[in-house]
Every structure is written in structure tokens, then in C-alpha cells.
Design a protein around this motif. Structure first.
Motif, PDB file in Angstrom:
ATOM      1  N   LEU A  16     -14.572  -4.842   2.349  1.00  0.00           N
ATOM      2  CA  LEU A  16     -13.954  -3.634   1.815  1.00  0.00           C
ATOM      3  C   LEU A  16     -13.001  -3.970   0.673  1.00  0.00           C
ATOM      4  O   LEU A  16     -12.926  -3.238  -0.321  1.00  0.00           O
ATOM      5  CB  LEU A  16     -13.205  -2.899   2.926  1.00  0.00           C
ATOM      6  CG  LEU A  16     -12.619  -1.527   2.559  1.00  0.00           C
ATOM      7  CD1 LEU A  16     -13.710  -0.579   2.082  1.00  0.00           C
ATOM      8  CD2 LEU A  16     -11.869  -0.933   3.750  1.00  0.00           C
ATOM      9  N   ALA A  17     -12.297  -5.095   0.788  1.00  0.00           N
ATOM     10  CA  ALA A  17     -11.393  -5.521  -0.287  1.00  0.00           C
ATOM     11  C   ALA A  17     -12.180  -5.806  -1.560  1.00  0.00           C
ATOM     12  O   ALA A  17     -11.759  -5.448  -2.663  1.00  0.00           O
ATOM     13  CB  ALA A  17     -10.613  -6.757   0.155  1.00  0.00           C
ATOM     14  N   GLU A  18     -13.321  -6.467  -1.423  1.00  0.00           N
ATOM     15  CA  GLU A  18     -14.188  -6.723  -2.582  1.00  0.00           C
ATOM     16  C   GLU A  18     -14.676  -5.418  -3.188  1.00  0.00           C
ATOM     17  O   GLU A  18     -14.658  -5.242  -4.416  1.00  0.00           O
ATOM     18  CB  GLU A  18     -15.382  -7.577  -2.172  1.00  0.00           C
ATOM     19  CG  GLU A  18     -15.088  -9.046  -1.984  1.00  0.00           C
ATOM     20  CD  GLU A  18     -16.367  -9.865  -1.859  1.00  0.00           C
ATOM     21  OE1 GLU A  18     -17.295  -9.644  -2.661  1.00  0.00           O
ATOM     22  OE2 GLU A  18     -16.427 -10.712  -0.966  1.00  0.00           O
ATOM     23  N   GLN A  75       0.832  -1.205   0.000  1.00  0.00           N
ATOM     24  CA  GLN A  75       0.000   0.000   0.000  1.00  0.00           C
ATOM     25  C   GLN A  75       0.868   1.257   0.000  1.00  0.00           C
ATOM     26  O   GLN A  75       0.619   2.200  -0.767  1.00  0.00           O
ATOM     27  CB  GLN A  75      -0.917   0.025   1.221  1.00  0.00           C
ATOM     28  CG  GLN A  75      -1.807   1.274   1.264  1.00  0.00           C
ATOM     29  CD  GLN A  75      -2.256   1.639   2.664  1.00  0.00           C
ATOM     30  OE1 GLN A  75      -1.880   0.973   3.634  1.00  0.00           O
ATOM     31  NE2 GLN A  75      -3.054   2.685   2.775  1.00  0.00           N
ATOM     32  N   LYS A  76       1.905   1.269   0.845  1.00  0.00           N
ATOM     33  CA  LYS A  76       2.794   2.440   0.907  1.00  0.00           C
ATOM     34  C   LYS A  76       3.472   2.686  -0.440  1.00  0.00           C
ATOM     35  O   LYS A  76       3.564   3.832  -0.903  1.00  0.00           O
ATOM     36  CB  LYS A  76       3.847   2.221   1.992  1.00  0.00           C
ATOM     37  CG  LYS A  76       3.296   2.236   3.404  1.00  0.00           C
ATOM     38  CD  LYS A  76       4.383   1.916   4.422  1.00  0.00           C
ATOM     39  CE  LYS A  76       3.812   1.858   5.832  1.00  0.00           C
ATOM     40  NZ  LYS A  76       4.845   1.447   6.823  1.00  0.00           N
ATOM     41  N   ILE A  89      -7.071  -1.296  -2.450  1.00  0.00           N
ATOM     42  CA  ILE A  89      -7.227  -2.754  -2.364  1.00  0.00           C
ATOM     43  C   ILE A  89      -6.229  -3.326  -1.361  1.00  0.00           C
ATOM     44  O   ILE A  89      -6.582  -4.122  -0.486  1.00  0.00           O
ATOM     45  CB  ILE A  89      -7.036  -3.400  -3.748  1.00  0.00           C
ATOM     46  CG1 ILE A  89      -8.158  -2.970  -4.699  1.00  0.00           C
ATOM     47  CG2 ILE A  89      -6.996  -4.931  -3.634  1.00  0.00           C
ATOM     48  CD1 ILE A  89      -7.913  -3.338  -6.159  1.00  0.00           C
ATOM     49  N   ALA A  90      -4.961  -2.907  -1.483  1.00  0.00           N
ATOM     50  CA  ALA A  90      -3.926  -3.391  -0.561  1.00  0.00           C
ATOM     51  C   ALA A  90      -4.252  -2.992   0.877  1.00  0.00           C
ATOM     52  O   ALA A  90      -4.059  -3.788   1.813  1.00  0.00           O
ATOM     53  CB  ALA A  90      -2.565  -2.839  -0.978  1.00  0.00           C
ATOM     54  N   GLU A  91      -4.752  -1.776   1.067  1.00  0.00           N
ATOM     55  CA  GLU A  91      -5.099  -1.303   2.408  1.00  0.00           C
ATOM     56  C   GLU A  91      -6.210  -2.151   3.015  1.00  0.00           C
ATOM     57  O   GLU A  91      -6.149  -2.530   4.198  1.00  0.00           O
ATOM     58  CB  GLU A  91      -5.540   0.160   2.346  1.00  0.00           C
ATOM     59  CG  GLU A  91      -5.921   0.743   3.700  1.00  0.00           C
ATOM     60  CD  GLU A  91      -6.402   2.177   3.599  1.00  0.00           C
ATOM     61  OE1 GLU A  91      -6.401   2.867   4.637  1.00  0.00           O
ATOM     62  OE2 GLU A  91      -6.790   2.608   2.497  1.00  0.00           O
TER      63      GLU A  91
END
Length: 213
Positions: A190-192, A104-105, A179-181
Motif C-alpha cells: 500500500l505504501a508503494e 499522517q495527522k 503514504i504516511a498512513e
């Protein structure tokens, strides 16, 4: 590397990078000479490409490179949503949170990689590839991972239809970061949702660009 594998990888790369255009006839004699392999391994390579949908038998013309239409793009994204949303949810349940936090970073810093020149964008696509690889590993489902790898062959080819503009790539980097977060937060829903949003925006951009062409 076996001769058939060498021929397969070379032809696949030429097709997905649009060096071999839709409708191009892949004559055995010509391609054997070009790739430096005999006709038997070339036939094996062409069979694999046909099984993947990158080439097709065209009657008396032999084997030709398949076309991609707007209808194909819709179908690919229907499958992509089914597979990738499920994969993101599974990764959120099973993945290494620290790994996805790091990704994510890096994705939040990705706009610095999206310049006007290909080498920088190559680094960005490499970062996105690392996210894909991390998700594949996290889901612990070899069948789903293989299905997504097969699908990505066509997605790379489709991506070349779109204008590779910095604005869209910058937005996509933010979507990948989201997505990574969500995966790092171990939040499957939340990823979906983040994956669905990314795919919707990617499809809209692809279709708009394709129509403009």
C-alpha cells in the motif's frame, strides 16, 4: 563553515530557487566577489555543482547553469519512482509506526497551512520535508537515502516550474498523508501504491504547467 562549502550552498540555493537561471554564466571573478570567497574554494564549489548536474562546462564560456526540459522531468520521475517506491516499502517494514501516525495527522491538517502567502506554504514544505527525513531514517539504508537526497536537489528546482496553486498542494498533502498512513500500518504494498499515485499526479501537474508556460 569552509569557504568552499559556503560558496557551494549559496550557489546551489540560487540555482534551485531560480535566482540563477538556466544558461547563466558563473564567472569566477564575479562570483568570487559576490560570495566573498577566493577563486580556489569557488572552483571547488563549482566542481560539486557540476557533479550534481546543476552546472556544466560550456567550452569557452566557462561554467553555466544547466537547463531543465520536459525530457529531463520524465527522467527524474522515472528515477524518483524507482527510489521512492522502494523507500516507502522499506519504511513500512522498518519504520516507527507511531512517528508516521503523527505525521499522517499533521498532513491531514496541512490544508490549513496552504494559504495564499509564502510563509504558510513554507511551513507546509517543512512538514513534507519531515516526512522525507522520517522515511530516510526508517529505511536504514544509507546508500538509498543518499541517492534520494541527491535527487531531491533537482526536484526542488523542478517544482519551481509548476504553478504553486493551493488546489494542487492540498491534493498533494492528502497524498502524502496516505503514504504516511500506509507506512504506519506496516503495509509495504500500500505504501508503494500510495507513492506511485502521488508521483503520477505530481508529474502530470508539472508537465501541464510547464507546457502552459
Amino acid at each position: 563553515m569552509r569557504a568552499s562549502e559556503k560558496a557551494y550552498e549559496a550557489l546551489r540555493e540560487d540555482i534551485i530557487e531560480w535566482r540563477l537561471l538556466p544558461g547563466a554564466v558563473l564567472g569566477e571573478v564575479e562570483q568570487s566577489e559576490r560570495l566573498g570567497v577566493s577563486r580556489t574554494p569557488l572552483r571547488e564549489a563549482l566542481s560539486r555543482l557540476t557533479a550534481e548536474g546543476l552546472t556544466t562546462a560550456a567550452g569557452g564560456r566557462g561554467v553555466v547553469v544547466t537547463d531543465i526540459s520536459l525530457a529531463d522531468i520524465d527522467e527524474l520521475f522515472e528515477l524518483r519512482e524507482t527510489l521512492e517506491c522502494k523507500a516507502a516499502a522499506l519504511a513500512a517494514r522498518r519504520g516507527d509506526a507511531a512517528l508516521f501516525e503523527q505525521l499522517q495527522k499533521e498532513l491531514l491538517d496541512a490544508p490549513g497551512l496552504i494559504g495564499a502567502h509564502d510563509p504558510a506554504r513554507h511551513d507546509y514544505y517543512g512538514l513534507v520535508g519531515r516526512l522525507d527525513t522520517a522515511i530516510d531514517a526508517a529505511i536504514s539504508n544509507s546508500y538509498l537515502a543518499q541517492a534520494m537526497r541527491s535527487l531531491r536537489i533537482h526536484l526542488v528546482r523542478v517544482r519551481r516550474l509548476a504553478a504553486d496553486d493551493a488546489e494542487r498542494l492540498t491534493a498533494a498533502a492528502g497524498e502524502h498523508a496516505a503514504i504516511a498512513e500506509a507506512i504506519a500500518a506496516r503495509n509495504p504494498r500500500l505504501a508503494e501504491a500510495a507513492t506511485t499515485l502521488h508521483l503520477h499526479r505530481s508529474l502530470s501537474h508539472l508537465k501541464a504547467t510547464h507546457t502552459a508556460h
